[in-house]
Design a protein around this motif. Structure first.
Motif, PDB file in Angstrom:
ATOM      1  N   ALA A   1     -40.156  21.251 -76.844  1.00  0.00           N
ATOM      2  CA  ALA A   1     -40.660  19.880 -76.863  1.00  0.00           C
ATOM      3  C   ALA A   1     -39.491  18.962 -76.541  1.00  0.00           C
ATOM      4  O   ALA A   1     -38.388  19.145 -77.062  1.00  0.00           O
ATOM      5  CB  ALA A   1     -41.230  19.556 -78.243  1.00  0.00           C
ATOM      6  N   VAL A   2     -39.717  18.007 -75.645  1.00  0.00           N
ATOM      7  CA  VAL A   2     -38.658  17.092 -75.223  1.00  0.00           C
ATOM      8  C   VAL A   2     -39.174  15.656 -75.366  1.00  0.00           C
ATOM      9  O   VAL A   2     -40.326  15.375 -74.994  1.00  0.00           O
ATOM     10  CB  VAL A   2     -38.262  17.349 -73.742  1.00  0.00           C
ATOM     11  N   ALA A   3     -38.314  14.787 -75.877  1.00  0.00           N
ATOM     12  CA  ALA A   3     -38.719  13.382 -76.030  1.00  0.00           C
ATOM     13  C   ALA A   3     -39.057  12.811 -74.654  1.00  0.00           C
ATOM     14  O   ALA A   3     -38.278  12.930 -73.706  1.00  0.00           O
ATOM     15  CB  ALA A   3     -37.591  12.590 -76.685  1.00  0.00           C
ATOM     16  N   GLY A   4     -40.198  12.201 -74.555  1.00  0.00           N
ATOM     17  CA  GLY A   4     -40.692  11.715 -73.269  1.00  0.00           C
ATOM     18  C   GLY A   4     -39.764  10.706 -72.614  1.00  0.00           C
ATOM     19  O   GLY A   4     -39.630  10.673 -71.382  1.00  0.00           O
ATOM     20  N   ASN A   5     -39.089   9.902 -73.433  1.00  0.00           N
ATOM     21  CA  ASN A   5     -38.230   8.873 -72.844  1.00  0.00           C
ATOM     22  C   ASN A   5     -36.871   9.415 -72.376  1.00  0.00           C
ATOM     23  O   ASN A   5     -36.077   8.701 -71.786  1.00  0.00           O
ATOM     24  CB  ASN A   5     -38.050   7.691 -73.815  1.00  0.00           C
ATOM     25  N   GLN A   6     -36.617  10.709 -72.675  1.00  0.00           N
ATOM     26  CA  GLN A   6     -35.339  11.313 -72.243  1.00  0.00           C
ATOM     27  C   GLN A   6     -35.557  12.371 -71.165  1.00  0.00           C
ATOM     28  O   GLN A   6     -34.619  12.733 -70.446  1.00  0.00           O
ATOM     29  CB  GLN A   6     -34.652  12.021 -73.440  1.00  0.00           C
ATOM     30  N   ALA A   7     -36.785  12.892 -71.082  1.00  0.00           N
ATOM     31  CA  ALA A   7     -37.032  14.125 -70.323  1.00  0.00           C
ATOM     32  C   ALA A   7     -36.547  14.062 -68.876  1.00  0.00           C
ATOM     33  O   ALA A   7     -35.762  14.915 -68.444  1.00  0.00           O
ATOM     34  CB  ALA A   7     -38.515  14.478 -70.379  1.00  0.00           C
ATOM     35  N   LEU A   8     -36.980  13.072 -68.119  1.00  0.00           N
ATOM     36  CA  LEU A   8     -36.625  13.051 -66.690  1.00  0.00           C
ATOM     37  C   LEU A   8     -35.126  12.880 -66.493  1.00  0.00           C
ATOM     38  O   LEU A   8     -34.527  13.530 -65.637  1.00  0.00           O
ATOM     39  CB  LEU A   8     -37.399  11.939 -65.964  1.00  0.00           C
ATOM     40  N   ARG A   9     -34.535  12.050 -67.311  1.00  0.00           N
ATOM     41  CA  ARG A   9     -33.083  11.805 -67.197  1.00  0.00           C
ATOM     42  C   ARG A   9     -32.315  13.116 -67.452  1.00  0.00           C
ATOM     43  O   ARG A   9     -31.425  13.479 -66.683  1.00  0.00           O
ATOM     44  CB  ARG A   9     -32.666  10.733 -68.197  1.00  0.00           C
TER      45      ARG A   9
END
Ligand code: UD1
Ligand code: CA
Length: 455
Positions: A178-186
């Motif tokens: 699980a990855v925090a959505g606000n960090q994932a793409l970065r």
């Protein structure tokens, strides 16, 4: 946690060459449902509101299949397989919509349970940027190792990049995280491919996030729930585990399974308490059995509804559209298809009932056949309440047997029979006194003459 939005990104672009199949690996079924559909179900049960499927091999076939079990899922094609991080980024557009949580899952890990996914999401709710699902396989060879320091996860090292000391670690990466959505793409955009396989590893985001001072943790799931399927032997192993779980669930819900290891459920079988299932019974998709029914040994049931206190089998075959109402009986070597067997009706032996209604309390004798098909079309047979059909009768549809109608044994019925009528559809019997003996003597002397001529 429930108010957090969640996107599940399911990776399924692998070729699955070891399945040796023309069909994409993740479409191979467990309990009659494609393994990727099991993964989707687990994601939904863990609260995923969005679904993104990353596909590659067999994209058209995949899209068609996905439409059936996850019509709302978006599909993304990963043109080249450059690694798991690259695969997740194929779904960039979906991730960019801004979810609180991103759950990365594998399409070939069908036994993953919702609780393990929810536990990883819970870590995000508590402030982690990345929560990796770990497990302890009996043999860790081939898996990425989880390298922890002071209760924090600092890296995941793929087997090929591990030192000898790291290879001794038993806590492994199940692959899902699980990855925090606000960090994932970065974080994903920072992943490089400087490793033994030259791939973009999803697992690298652990070190990247750690270096930024973000909180990275591992949770633990059971070995079974992380079981990845690569060949048909593993597929059968997963089927076995799934069936064992389902049998136990059924028994704990009040169903008696005399030999549970011989009963096979479908992903959607519904079965009520106090039903008894004898050994060697197969449930295909779409079966609903109410409570208090008896399913005798060696019955094969799919797409059928069975009401309370029905008696089915042994050796019964219920095909799609079979609808047995309360206390109906379908006995040995009977096949029922697209037909209603109303309350208390009996179809006991060696019979085919297709495209028909058998009225309440009717009795269908041994060897009765509804002749429902002329090679081109199907026709309906309607048998009224309390009718009696004598053994070895053929009912040529379309036809109606009225309430209380009585069909003499061995009839071929081609015309409808009114209520309470008696119908014979056979040649009248002729009995010739003494003729049996005469015939026998004639045959005996003919055989003797033939034998003499040959000597
Ligand atoms: C992966 C993990 C490893 C973990 C193991 C658990 C990485 C780098 N490694 O290794 O730490 O222990 O799973 O089973 O993540 N896929 C794509 N596109 C790609 C590459 C992979 O869609 O370009 C999909 C595959 O179809 C598969 C999943 O991602 O469903 C995992 O890929 P796979 O190559 O099997 O990873 P492993 O080497 O097993
Ligand atoms: Ca794998």
């Amino acid at each position: 946690m429930s108010q957090r939005s969640c996107l599940s990104v399911i990776l399924a672009a692998g070729e699955g060459t070891r399945m040796k199949s023309a069909m994409p690996k993740v479409l191979h079924a467990i309990a009659g449902l494609p393994m990727v559909a099991h993964v989707v179900k687990a994601a939904e049960a863990a609260g995923a509101t969005g679904l993104a499927l990353v596909i590659g091999h067999g994209a058209d076939e995949m899209r068609k299949a996905v439409q059936k079990f996850a019509p709302k899922a978006e599909t993304f094609v990963q043109e080249k397989r450059l690694g798991t991080a690259h695969a997740v980024l194929a779904a960039r557009e979906a991730i960019a919509k801004g979810y609180d949580d991103i759950l990365v899952m594998f399409g070939d890990t069908p036994l993953i349970d919702a609780a393990a996914l929810a536990a990883a999401r819970q870590k995000l709710a508590e402030g982690a940027a990345v929560a990796v699902i770990g497990f302890r396989p009996p043999n860790p060879t081939g898996y990425g190792r989880l390298i922890e320091k002071g209760g924090r996860l600092v890296a995941i090292r793929e087997e090929k990049d591990c030192s000898e000391a790291e290879k001794k670690i038993g806590f492994c990466n199940a692959g899902m995280m699980a990855v925090a959505g606000n960090q994932a793409l970065r974080l994903l955009d920072k992943v490089g491919n400087n490793n033994a396989k030259g791939e973009f590893y999803l697992t690298d985001i652990v070190e990247i996030a750690g270096a930024e001072g973000l909180d990275v943790v591992a949770t633990e799931a059971s070995f079974e729930s992380a079981l990845g399927i690569n060949n048909r032997a593993e597929l059968a192993e997963a089927e076995g585990i799934w069936q064992t779980r389902r049998r136990r669930e059924a028994m704990l819900a009040g169903v008696t399974l005399i030999a549970p290891e011989t009963v096979y459920f479908s992903h959607d079988t519904e079965i009520g308490a106090d039903t008894i299932v004898e050994p060697n019974v197969w449930f295909g998709p779409g079966v609903k059995i109410a409570s208090g029914a008896k399913i005798h040994a060696f019955s094969h049931i799919e797409g059928a509804t069975v009401a309370s206190y029905c008696d089915v089998g042994p050796f019964a075959r219920l095909r799609p559209g079979a609808d047995l109402r309360q206390r109906a009986k379908v006995g040995n070597f009977c096949e029922v298809k697209q037909a209603t067997i109303e309350e208390g009706a009996k179809v006991n032996h060696l019979t085919y009932i297709g495209d028909a209604r058998v009225g309440a309390g009717a009795n269908i004798g041994a060897g009765t056949i509804t002749c429902n098909y002329d090679g081109f079309s199907k026709f309906f047979t309607d048998i009224g309440e309390g009718a009696f059909v004598g053994s070895n009768s053929a009912l040529v549809a379309p036809i109606t047997i009225g309430k209380g109608g009585y069909i003499a044994s061995g009839s071929v019925i081609t015309e409808s029979v009114p209520d309470d009528a008696l119908a014979f559809g056979r040649a009248r019997q002729k009995t010739l006194p003494g003729k049996g003996k005469e015939l026998r003597e004639r045959f005996a002397s003919a055989a003797a003459a033939k034998k003499r001529a040959a000597e």
